[in-house]
Enzyme design. Structure first.
Site, PDB file in Angstrom:
ATOM      1  N   ASP A 159       0.852  -1.205   0.000  1.00  0.00           N
ATOM      2  CA  ASP A 159       0.000   0.000   0.000  1.00  0.00           C
ATOM      3  C   ASP A 159       0.884   1.252   0.000  1.00  0.00           C
ATOM      4  O   ASP A 159       0.927   2.001   0.975  1.00  0.00           O
ATOM      5  CB  ASP A 159      -0.932  -0.023   1.224  1.00  0.00           C
ATOM      6  CG  ASP A 159      -1.911   1.144   1.215  1.00  0.00           C
ATOM      7  OD1 ASP A 159      -2.105   1.763   0.147  1.00  0.00           O
ATOM      8  OD2 ASP A 159      -2.492   1.440   2.283  1.00  0.00           O
TER       9      ASP A 159
ATOM     10  N   CYS B  19      -2.943   4.524  -4.738  1.00  0.00           N
ATOM     11  CA  CYS B  19      -3.834   5.649  -4.419  1.00  0.00           C
ATOM     12  C   CYS B  19      -3.558   6.840  -5.321  1.00  0.00           C
ATOM     13  O   CYS B  19      -3.966   7.961  -5.034  1.00  0.00           O
ATOM     14  CB  CYS B  19      -3.724   6.028  -2.949  1.00  0.00           C
ATOM     15  SG  CYS B  19      -2.068   6.486  -2.452  1.00  0.00           S
TER      16      CYS B  19
HETATM   17  N1  SAH Z   1      -1.329   1.010   4.674  1.00  0.00           N
HETATM   18  C1  SAH Z   1      -1.479   2.232   5.434  1.00  0.00           C
HETATM   19  C2  SAH Z   1      -1.304   3.481   4.615  1.00  0.00           C
HETATM   20  C3  SAH Z   1       0.018   3.607   3.921  1.00  0.00           C
HETATM   21  S1  SAH Z   1       0.352   5.224   3.392  1.00  0.00           S
HETATM   22  C4  SAH Z   1      -2.855   2.244   6.076  1.00  0.00           C
HETATM   23  O1  SAH Z   1      -3.757   1.624   5.540  1.00  0.00           O
HETATM   24  O2  SAH Z   1      -3.035   2.919   7.092  1.00  0.00           O
HETATM   25  C5  SAH Z   1       1.967   5.081   2.815  1.00  0.00           C
HETATM   26  C6  SAH Z   1       3.025   4.862   3.868  1.00  0.00           C
HETATM   27  O3  SAH Z   1       4.246   4.650   3.200  1.00  0.00           O
HETATM   28  C7  SAH Z   1       3.262   6.008   4.835  1.00  0.00           C
HETATM   29  O4  SAH Z   1       3.087   5.543   6.138  1.00  0.00           O
HETATM   30  C8  SAH Z   1       4.720   6.404   4.613  1.00  0.00           C
HETATM   31  O5  SAH Z   1       5.397   6.694   5.837  1.00  0.00           O
HETATM   32  C9  SAH Z   1       5.293   5.163   4.006  1.00  0.00           C
HETATM   33  N2  SAH Z   1       6.437   5.301   3.111  1.00  0.00           N
HETATM   34  C10 SAH Z   1       6.656   6.227   2.143  1.00  0.00           C
HETATM   35  N3  SAH Z   1       7.778   5.933   1.464  1.00  0.00           N
HETATM   36  C11 SAH Z   1       8.291   4.791   1.999  1.00  0.00           C
HETATM   37  C12 SAH Z   1       9.431   3.972   1.712  1.00  0.00           C
HETATM   38  N4  SAH Z   1      10.246   4.262   0.713  1.00  0.00           N
HETATM   39  N5  SAH Z   1       9.613   2.864   2.451  1.00  0.00           N
HETATM   40  C13 SAH Z   1       8.765   2.548   3.456  1.00  0.00           C
HETATM   41  N6  SAH Z   1       7.682   3.274   3.762  1.00  0.00           N
HETATM   42  C14 SAH Z   1       7.442   4.389   3.059  1.00  0.00           C
END
Ligand code: SAH
Length: 399
Positions: A302, A342
């Site tokens: 996600d 998204c």
């Molecule tokens: N699955 C979550 C929403 C995810 S939003 C839910 O349903 O609540 C995307 C997430 O990706 C965010 O928490 C952000 O901190 C993280 N993120 C962004 N880039 C990233 C990366 N390169 N590696 C790991 N996490 C990352």
């Protein structure tokens, strides 16, 4: 509510008029014939080039989306329309929102209140203003008192996205309470509890648009599970009961700290597995895990929106391909992949095409179990494609 009539008239080009006639609610700046003398944030009566009225709209002097329609009828009593729209938004959700005390109550264009977002987190409402029109003191106050009267929340917080205010040429303002004093609560989605802090976190605090997908994913989840881009752990916490072991990854330490608190909140069953939270870059971690032979029965991907604009699409698809390829390689036969995007600019067809290419490269057979989208409290307005942005594919993976 304040009185704003009589409304100034704004003429749009025939292209702008056609767009509205086709059911869209936006007219771009290039399709405005003249905006001379119209104040920022005004309610305007929209007409075609010949002066025929097409409805009423909210004007932004800063955005490329110059007007957003709020009514196909010319309106004089804007406050009355806003009250009716709020009542309609509440009524729309009554039969479709179940098993949660957190959901989106007002979704901007999709509820004919363009530029306004209101999320309910149990006894706290979170308000987001995205266009000039809603920012006048009188309308804000009117909005807040209407929400108070109808929903009687303990408090209302306003979440400010500084970038949005800059783009709308609105003066900077911090996020903060606009009613009451409570800023934190505990919400329950699908029987799973979460800490909510109205002044912290991403979006308005949680990813409410994924709520129905959490429950759907839990129906298929089994064995060893990996939740990639886990934020505060929503998928992981839903996967824990049916799974033997859950690992969850995010790059944000504050998000993982809340995730761990959420796990403690839900640890009622001694048989429920502990969740391992890992702070890492998901791309690096998946690469390492795939190389070292880690295997899973359930993987959730996600990621954040990789394509913020159309120009980012190719790079975004490469990102999705890499993630999905690694996930497919790590899935045992009979495994479940839950893969999301998204990004509005990545269509469902784009995501499926990327997954298909990844399946070929990974030599896996992928069967689609469910093609899903955003939860129904984030309605998709059929003639306004921009209201549809979240895709969630649940697939069965075998060799
Ligand atoms: N699955 C979550 C929403 C995810 S939003 C839910 O349903 O609540 C995307 C997430 O990706 C965010 O928490 C952000 O901190 C993280 N993120 C962004 N880039 C990233 C990366 N390169 N590696 C790991 N996490 C990352």
């Amino acid at each position: 509510m304040p009185q704003t009539s009589p409304n100034p008239t704004m003429k749009v080009s025939s292209r702008g008029a056609n767009r509205l006639k086709e059911g869209h609610v936006w007219v771009y700046r290039s399709d405005i014939v003249s905006a001379d003398g119209i104040p920022p944030g005004a309610v305007v009566t929209v007409t075609d080039p010949r002066g025929k009225p097409l409805g009423s709209a909210l004007y932004s002097s800063a955005s490329q989306i110059a007007i957003r329609l709020i009514s196909r009828e010319p309106i004089t009593d804007f406050p009355g329309v806003v009250r009716q729209r709020i009542a309609d938004a509440i009524a729309y959700r009554e039969p479709i929102v179940h098993n949660t005390d957190a959901y989106r109550l007002i979704f901007s264009e999709a509820d004919f209140l363009p530029g306004l977002i209101v999320d309910r987190y149990r006894d706290i409402l979170s308000l987001q203003i995205l266009t000039q029109a809603w920012d006048s003191d009188s309308l804000r106050q009117a909005l807040i008192s209407e929400l108070n009267a109808r929903l009687k929340p303990e408090s209302i917080v306003e979440r400010v996205d500084p970038r949005v205010r800059e783009l709308e040429k609105l003066p900077a303002r911090p996020s903060g309470l606009v009613h009451g004093s409570k800023t934190a609560t505990v919400i329950t989605m699908n029987g799973v509890q979460f800490h909510y802090d109205g002044l912290e976190g991403q979006k308005t605090g949680a990813f409410l648009d994924q709520r129905e997908n959490y429950a759907a994913a839990a129906q298929y989840a089994h064995g060893d599970a990996l939740d990639v881009f886990c934020y505060q752990g929503a998928f992981a916490l839903h996967l824990a009961p049916p799974c033997a072991q859950v690992t969850a990854v995010d790059s944000s330490r504050p998000a993982l700290e809340v995730a761990d608190q959420n796990a403690i909140l839900n640890r009622r069953e001694p048989t429920q597995p502990e969740i391992e939270w890992i702070e890492a870059n998901a791309f690096d971690l998946l690469k390492d895990y795939a190389a070292s032979g880690h295997q899973y029965d359930t993987v959730v991907l996600d990621p954040p929106a990789f394509a913020k604009t159309k120009r980012d699409l190719d790079a975004a698809l490469r990102g999705y391909k890499e993630l999905n390829l690694r996930a497919l390689k790590m899935l045992r036969p009979g495994g479940i992949l839950v893969t999301c995007s998204c990004s509005y600019h990545v269509s469902q067809a784009d995501l499926l095409g990327t997954l298909a290419a990844a399946a070929l490269d990974a030599h896996k057979t992928v069967r689609i179990l469910e093609l899903r989208g955003q939860s129904r409290d984030h309605p998709i307005l059929l003639n306004v494609p921009e209201t549809s942005y979240l895709k969630c594919v649940i697939a069965h993976v075998s060799n």
